[in-house]
Design an enzyme around this catalytic site. Structure first.
Site, short mmCIF file in Angstrom:
data_model
loop_
_atom_site.label_atom_id
_atom_site.label_comp_id
_atom_site.label_asym_id
_atom_site.label_seq_id
_atom_site.Cartn_x
_atom_site.Cartn_y
_atom_site.Cartn_z
CD GLU A 1 -2.92 -1.15 0.19
OE1 GLU A 1 -3.04 -0.15 -0.54
OE2 GLU A 1 -3.58 -2.18 0.02
CG ASN B 1 -0.83 5.21 -1.10
OD1 ASN B 1 -1.62 4.81 -1.95
ND2 ASN B 1 -1.15 5.29 0.18
NE ARG C 1 -5.24 2.93 -6.35
CZ ARG C 1 -4.86 1.92 -7.14
NH1 ARG C 1 -4.66 2.10 -8.41
NH2 ARG C 1 -4.70 0.72 -6.64
N1 LIG Z 1 2.70 9.17 -0.99
C1 LIG Z 1 1.66 9.98 -1.24
N2 LIG Z 1 1.85 11.18 -1.87
C2 LIG Z 1 0.81 12.00 -2.13
N3 LIG Z 1 -0.49 11.74 -1.79
C3 LIG Z 1 -0.73 10.56 -1.16
C4 LIG Z 1 0.31 9.63 -0.85
N4 LIG Z 1 -0.24 8.57 -0.22
C5 LIG Z 1 -1.56 8.83 -0.14
N5 LIG Z 1 -1.88 10.01 -0.70
C6 LIG Z 1 -3.23 10.64 -0.75
O1 LIG Z 1 -4.06 10.01 0.20
C7 LIG Z 1 -5.21 9.42 -0.44
C8 LIG Z 1 -5.62 8.15 0.30
O2 LIG Z 1 -4.64 7.13 0.15
P1 LIG Z 1 -5.08 5.59 0.26
O3 LIG Z 1 -3.91 4.72 0.01
O4 LIG Z 1 -5.83 5.40 1.54
O5 LIG Z 1 -6.16 5.44 -0.91
P2 LIG Z 1 -5.89 5.39 -2.49
O6 LIG Z 1 -4.44 5.19 -2.77
O7 LIG Z 1 -6.52 6.58 -3.08
O8 LIG Z 1 -6.71 4.09 -2.92
P3 LIG Z 1 -6.24 2.54 -2.70
O9 LIG Z 1 -5.01 2.56 -1.83
O10 LIG Z 1 -7.39 1.90 -2.03
O11 LIG Z 1 -5.97 2.01 -4.05
C9 LIG Z 1 -4.79 9.24 -1.88
O12 LIG Z 1 -5.90 9.19 -2.76
C10 LIG Z 1 -3.91 10.46 -2.11
O13 LIG Z 1 -4.68 11.61 -2.34
MG LIG Z 2 -3.35 3.73 -1.86
#
Ligand SMILES: Nc1ncnc2c1ncn2[C@@H]1O[C@H](COP(=O)(O)OP(=O)(O)OP(=O)(O)O)[C@@H](O)[C@H]1O
Ligand SMILES: [Mg+2]
Lengths: 143, 110
Positions: A47, A51, A105
């Protein structure tokens, strides 16, 4: 178990997701984790690394910095850092189902990291990057 | 290909295999969506029996396919989840949108 540390840097290419989680899990194997503990670590690392690739370096390829520290008290501390776009509102980003990532996502990455480890810390600054720290106790097979 | 599909009696069977992450989910999704759009099944079954790893990309895969199936008035069933895949799915409360069965479907279609 004495303290021990492993560091690696990988490019933010999606092909490295599998490699990164497998490498972290392999290093943690010295704590004799259960299959479930290993899977929890792999999933949480996947995860965090995803990200960095999908959000942090959305329109570019950058470096992902990963550090794994084995702690004396049979726990592992994993740090995953990018120098990407950063997160504007961390509290909101951590809410279940919140996503800026579009239809494919689920917005559950942080929820997975939280529930599959003992502690999740997120630090971020806009335009400078994001650091995710995962702490997990390993009870292991032999205890 | 990491997805094998089979369409019979208005049911589309999709046998997923290997690791499901952000990297591998895209080709799987394209393959499944292609088949759903062509066959417009009454029921779509995603069989996870041969999936060895899954992160939240697997949830995204199921949620997206659910929406597509629904747009054709079809239902979605997920089966064959391992303990660890089930643990991930559970977080999403996916039982609200898809029928979740733990065992795989018995078949000789693979
Ligand atoms: N490393 C990062 N840099 C910039 N923004 C981030 C980062 N990690 C997370 N985010 C932000 O936080 C939000 C939530 O992250 P999360 O991993 O919970 O969900 P997601 O990546 O959108 O979906 P999923 O992980 O379920 O595929 C992301 O949509 C993004 O906007
Ligand atoms: Mg994610």
């Amino acid at each position: 178990m004495t303290a021990n540390e492993f560091k690696m840097t990988v490019d933010s290419r999606s092909v490295n997701e599998s490699f990164a989680r497998t490498a972290v899990a392999a290093f943690t194997a010295q704590l004799d984790p259960t299959v479930e503990e290993i899977n929890d670590i792999k999933t949480a690392v996947s995860e965090a690394v995803t990200n960095c690739i999908v959000h942090g370096y959305k329109n570019s390829v950058g470096k992902i910095f990963i550090t794994v520290k084995i702690k004396d008290d049979n726990a592992v501390l994993i740090t995953i850092k990018d120098r990407g776009i950063g997160i504007e509102d961390i509290k909101k980003a951590r809410e279940p189902l919140f996503t800026t990532g579009g239809a494919d996502r689920a917005g559950l990455g942080f929820s997975v990291m939280e529930s599959f480890t003992d502690k999740l810390t997120v630090r971020s600054s806009l335009g400078r990057g994001t650091t995710v720290t995962l702490y997990k106790r390993i009870l292991g097979r032999s205890k | 290909m990491s997805v094998k599909t089979d369409f019979q009696d208005e049911v589309l069977y999709c046998f997923l295999s290997g690791e499901i992450d952000h990297h591998s989910a895209l080709p799987m999704r394209l393959e499944i969506d292609d088949k759903i759009e062509i066959s417009r099944p009454k029921e779509t079954i995603l069989d996870f029996t041969d999936v060895t790893f899954m992160d939240s990309s697997g949830i995204g895969l199921v949620m997206g396919r659910y929406k597509l199936c629904k747009s054709f008035d079809g239902t979605l069933t997920v089966c064959g989840l391992s303990d660890s895949s089930y643990k991930v799915m559970k977080l999403a409360g996916l039982s609200n949108i898809a029928n979740i069965k733990k065992g795989g479907i018995k078949n000789d279609r693979k």
